[in-house]
Write a protein that holds these residues in place. Structure first.
Motif, PDB file in Angstrom:
ATOM      1  N   SER A 239       0.836  -1.201   0.000  1.00 34.20           N
ATOM      2  CA  SER A 239       0.000   0.000   0.000  1.00 34.20           C
ATOM      3  C   SER A 239       0.872   1.253   0.000  1.00 34.20           C
ATOM      4  N   SER A 240       0.240   2.390  -0.279  1.00 33.55           N
ATOM      5  CA  SER A 240       0.977   3.649  -0.321  1.00 33.55           C
ATOM      6  C   SER A 240       1.508   4.046   1.049  1.00 33.55           C
ATOM      7  N   SER A 241       0.809   3.648   2.123  1.00 37.13           N
ATOM      8  CA  SER A 241       1.294   3.976   3.464  1.00 37.13           C
ATOM      9  C   SER A 241       2.575   3.222   3.814  1.00 37.13           C
ATOM     10  N   SER A 242       2.743   2.033   3.235  1.00 31.15           N
ATOM     11  CA  SER A 242       3.952   1.252   3.524  1.00 31.15           C
ATOM     12  C   SER A 242       5.178   1.796   2.830  1.00 31.15           C
ATOM     13  N   SER A 243       5.004   2.595   1.794  1.00 35.43           N
ATOM     14  CA  SER A 243       6.140   3.132   1.047  1.00 35.43           C
ATOM     15  C   SER A 243       6.685   4.425   1.633  1.00 35.43           C
ATOM     16  N   ARG A 244       6.145   4.850   2.762  1.00 35.79           N
ATOM     17  CA  ARG A 244       6.696   6.038   3.407  1.00 35.79           C
ATOM     18  C   ARG A 244       8.069   5.719   3.986  1.00 35.79           C
ATOM     19  N   PRO A 245       9.008   6.662   3.919  1.00 39.26           N
ATOM     20  CA  PRO A 245      10.368   6.357   4.401  1.00 39.26           C
ATOM     21  C   PRO A 245      10.418   5.919   5.851  1.00 39.26           C
ATOM     22  N   GLU A 246       9.648   6.574   6.728  1.00 39.67           N
ATOM     23  CA  GLU A 246       9.715   6.181   8.138  1.00 39.67           C
ATOM     24  C   GLU A 246       9.170   4.779   8.352  1.00 39.67           C
ATOM     25  N   GLU A 247       8.181   4.385   7.562  1.00 37.41           N
ATOM     26  CA  GLU A 247       7.613   3.047   7.707  1.00 37.41           C
ATOM     27  C   GLU A 247       8.593   1.975   7.239  1.00 37.41           C
ATOM     28  N   VAL A 248       9.227   2.218   6.111  1.00 38.76           N
ATOM     29  CA  VAL A 248      10.143   1.216   5.552  1.00 38.76           C
ATOM     30  C   VAL A 248      11.398   1.092   6.406  1.00 38.76           C
ATOM     31  N   LEU A 249      11.951   2.210   6.823  1.00 41.15           N
ATOM     32  CA  LEU A 249      13.184   2.155   7.605  1.00 41.15           C
ATOM     33  C   LEU A 249      12.954   1.527   8.973  1.00 41.15           C
ATOM     34  N   GLN A 250      11.799   1.787   9.589  1.00 41.10           N
ATOM     35  CA  GLN A 250      11.498   1.118  10.846  1.00 41.10           C
ATOM     36  C   GLN A 250      11.346  -0.391  10.650  1.00 41.10           C
ATOM     37  N   PHE A 251      10.778  -0.777   9.534  1.00 40.72           N
ATOM     38  CA  PHE A 251      10.642  -2.200   9.226  1.00 40.72           C
ATOM     39  C   PHE A 251      12.007  -2.861   9.079  1.00 40.72           C
ATOM     40  N   LEU A 252      12.928  -2.232   8.355  1.00 41.21           N
ATOM     41  CA  LEU A 252      14.262  -2.803   8.177  1.00 41.21           C
ATOM     42  C   LEU A 252      15.056  -2.773   9.477  1.00 41.21           C
ATOM     43  N   HIS A 253      14.861  -1.730  10.291  1.00 38.47           N
ATOM     44  CA  HIS A 253      15.504  -1.691  11.608  1.00 38.47           C
ATOM     45  C   HIS A 253      15.036  -2.858  12.471  1.00 38.47           C
ATOM     46  N   ALA A 254      13.739  -3.139  12.451  1.00 34.47           N
ATOM     47  CA  ALA A 254      13.204  -4.246  13.247  1.00 34.47           C
ATOM     48  C   ALA A 254      13.718  -5.590  12.746  1.00 34.47           C
ATOM     49  N   LEU A 255      13.818  -5.764  11.428  1.00 32.82           N
ATOM     50  CA  LEU A 255      14.381  -6.997  10.880  1.00 32.82           C
ATOM     51  C   LEU A 255      15.843  -7.158  11.288  1.00 32.82           C
ATOM     52  N   ARG A 256      16.583  -6.055  11.256  1.00 38.27           N
ATOM     53  CA  ARG A 256      17.997  -6.113  11.652  1.00 38.27           C
ATOM     54  C   ARG A 256      18.134  -6.475  13.130  1.00 38.27           C
ATOM     55  N   ALA A 257      17.228  -5.962  13.965  1.00 38.68           N
ATOM     56  CA  ALA A 257      17.264  -6.296  15.389  1.00 38.68           C
ATOM     57  C   ALA A 257      16.971  -7.777  15.617  1.00 38.68           C
ATOM     58  N   LEU A 258      16.004  -8.332  14.868  1.00 38.79           N
ATOM     59  CA  LEU A 258      15.717  -9.766  14.994  1.00 38.79           C
ATOM     60  C   LEU A 258      16.889 -10.616  14.521  1.00 38.79           C
ATOM     61  N   LEU A 259      17.574 -10.174  13.480  1.00 42.12           N
ATOM     62  CA  LEU A 259      18.732 -10.913  12.996  1.00 42.12           C
ATOM     63  C   LEU A 259      19.844 -10.934  14.031  1.00 42.12           C
ATOM     64  N   ARG A 260      20.038  -9.830  14.735  1.00 37.63           N
ATOM     65  CA  ARG A 260      21.085  -9.797  15.744  1.00 37.63           C
ATOM     66  C   ARG A 260      20.669 -10.550  17.010  1.00 37.63           C
ATOM     67  N   GLN A 261      19.388 -10.529  17.322  1.00 37.27           N
ATOM     68  CA  GLN A 261      18.914 -11.219  18.524  1.00 37.27           C
ATOM     69  C   GLN A 261      18.921 -12.732  18.320  1.00 37.27           C
ATOM     70  N   TYR A 262      18.477 -13.183  17.154  1.00 36.04           N
ATOM     71  CA  TYR A 262      18.455 -14.611  16.833  1.00 36.04           C
ATOM     72  C   TYR A 262      19.482 -14.872  15.726  1.00 36.04           C
ATOM     73  N   SER A 263      20.739 -14.652  16.078  1.00 39.19           N
ATOM     74  CA  SER A 263      21.802 -14.757  15.075  1.00 39.19           C
ATOM     75  C   SER A 263      22.121 -16.187  14.686  1.00 39.19           C
ATOM     76  N   GLY A 264      21.558 -17.163  15.369  1.00 40.31           N
ATOM     77  CA  GLY A 264      21.847 -18.545  15.036  1.00 40.31           C
ATOM     78  C   GLY A 264      20.700 -19.285  14.406  1.00 40.31           C
ATOM     79  N   LYS A 265      19.618 -18.568  14.013  1.00 33.68           N
ATOM     80  CA  LYS A 265      18.460 -19.282  13.469  1.00 33.68           C
ATOM     81  C   LYS A 265      17.651 -18.471  12.471  1.00 33.68           C
ATOM     82  N   LEU A 266      18.173 -17.380  11.930  1.00 33.66           N
ATOM     83  CA  LEU A 266      17.380 -16.522  11.048  1.00 33.66           C
ATOM     84  C   LEU A 266      18.238 -15.952   9.934  1.00 33.66           C
TER      85      LEU A 266
END
Length: 390
Positions: A239-266
């Motif tokens: 959707s158009s709301s998902s393409s906002r910069p703050e929405e996308v960057l927060q999404f990638l920040h959250a994915l990066r946090a999960l990758l660092r938290q579960y570094s042995g299974k993701l």
């Protein structure tokens, strides 16, 4: 000084401890240590892509890969299908964002050559198991009683060996008997709130992060998860709301946090349409900074494709024709031995890729043909056509 009877059982704690240590040290399917530093890695389903990932011979766990593609082709989507099919065979949990459930039926099946090679290796190992126990018992000085123990050791050793990266056939579909993992599809567009139109519903990207975090927290340590985000910010899927910069960057920040938290299974692989979001924009550059590895696919036009000359062997050579160029901007896991640095990127030089039915997507160095070779091939083809007309 305490005494203990000879026939008395000491305790079952030692046996339980050894059993738990064996289960903890048991190898996870589809995971092997990196030849550089021993960190666990998994396969992307494409052998040539695994060889490019900073010398780790696979995608290290706890890292992400962003693949941008120019034009309207879908070579990056093919890489995602290989990535998902490899996870399904290895028994991993797969999470897909923004695709319909029918996408699972388009996953490629295992190639017949791969099945033949695996069956040959199994028969060879079985023959070795049948013959080796005699000589091993003689060399160790053991008698016939040792045969069962040796057979158990050989069977356990043969069971631990598994295929790290399978070869797939695009004309076939994944056989349900080969599937060991599970795949889940998550919507990328939120449902409209009819009761209060003024209020926005929860973002599908944030809901996707919540679902993955919940499943990661409630899954056993030996379970590996793969996240697939195809065509990020594409207007046909988001959707158009998902393409906002703050929405996308927060999404990638959250994915990066999960990758660092579960570094042995993701692990995560994201594709991005560069025709809509070129690398010159600030949003795309921020997205690249939040990913561990960044690659760029540049498909060539049909007239620019280096096709082989028409001959009797054109079927075999057509699979090797260059269909595009590959640029590596960054690789995951910088290492003191040189893995992931810019020196390794320059060592690869110009890279190209080709997609075929049997070999899949093959990445190899790009070389221009010698000067004048194309003209000679054209003249030969024209002369052969003229002779056929007469």
């Amino acid at each position: 000084m305490s005494f203990r009877k000879r026939n008395a059982v000491i305790s079952s704690s030692t046996s339980s401890q050894t059993a738990t240590s064996r289960t903890e040290n048991a190898p996870i399917p589809g995971i092997r240590p990196s030849p550089l530093d021993g960190r666990p890695t998994t396969s992307t389903g494409t052998a040539s892509l695994d060889n490019l990932l900073a010398g780790h011979a696979g995608l290290p766990l706890g890292t992400s890969l962003l693949i941008g593609e120019h034009g309207t082709t879908d070579f990056a989507g093919t890489l995602l299908r290989y990535y998902a099919a490899e996870g399904m065979i290895q028994g991993h949990q797969i999470h897909v964002l923004g695709l319909h459930e029918s996408w699972r039926h388009s996953l490629p099946g295992i190639s017949t050559d791969d099945k033949k090679s695996s069956s040959k290796s199994e028969t060879a190992s079985n023959d070795k198991m049948k013959i080796a126990w005699r000589y091993e018992s003689l060399s160790s000085g053991g008698g016939p009683r040792d045969r069962d123990a040796i057979q158990r050791q050989n069977s356990s050793a043969a069971g631990t060996t598994s295929i790290f990266c399978h070869s797939f056939d695009l004309t076939k579909r994944l056989n349900p008997t080969d599937v060991k993992g599970q795949i889940g599809f998550h919507p990328s567009m939120g449902m409209p709130n009819l009761s209060s139109p003024g209020r926005d519903t929860s973002s599908p990207l944030k809901q996707f992060i919540k679902d993955i975090a919940y499943k990661l927290a409630n899954s056993p340590p030996s379970e590996v998860h793969r996240v697939i985000v195809p065509g990020l910010l594409s207007p046909t899927s988001y959707s158009s709301s998902s393409s906002r910069p703050e929405e996308v960057l927060q999404f990638l920040h959250a994915l990066r946090a999960l990758l660092r938290q579960y570094s042995g299974k993701l692990t995560v692989i994201i594709t991005l349409p560069l025709a809509l979001y070129p690398r010159a924009t600030g949003l795309t550059r921020w997205m690249e900074l939040l990913c561990d590895g960044v690659m760029e696919l540049i498909p060539l036009q049909s007239s620019a494709v280096h096709a082989p000359p028409p001959s009797s062997k054109s079927d075999s050579k057509s699979e090797d024709q260059i269909q595009g160029l590959l640029k590596i901007h960054s690789l995951p896991i910088f290492h003191e031995k040189g893995g992931g640095s810019s020196e390794t990127n320059s060592a690869h030089g110009d890279l190209s890729f080709s997609l075929s039915r049997s070999k899949g997507l093959v990445i190899k160095p790009f070389y221009l043909p010698p000067v004048g070779e194309d003209e000679q091939e054209k003249k030969k083809s024209e002369s052969s056509k003229g002779s056929m007309e007469f």
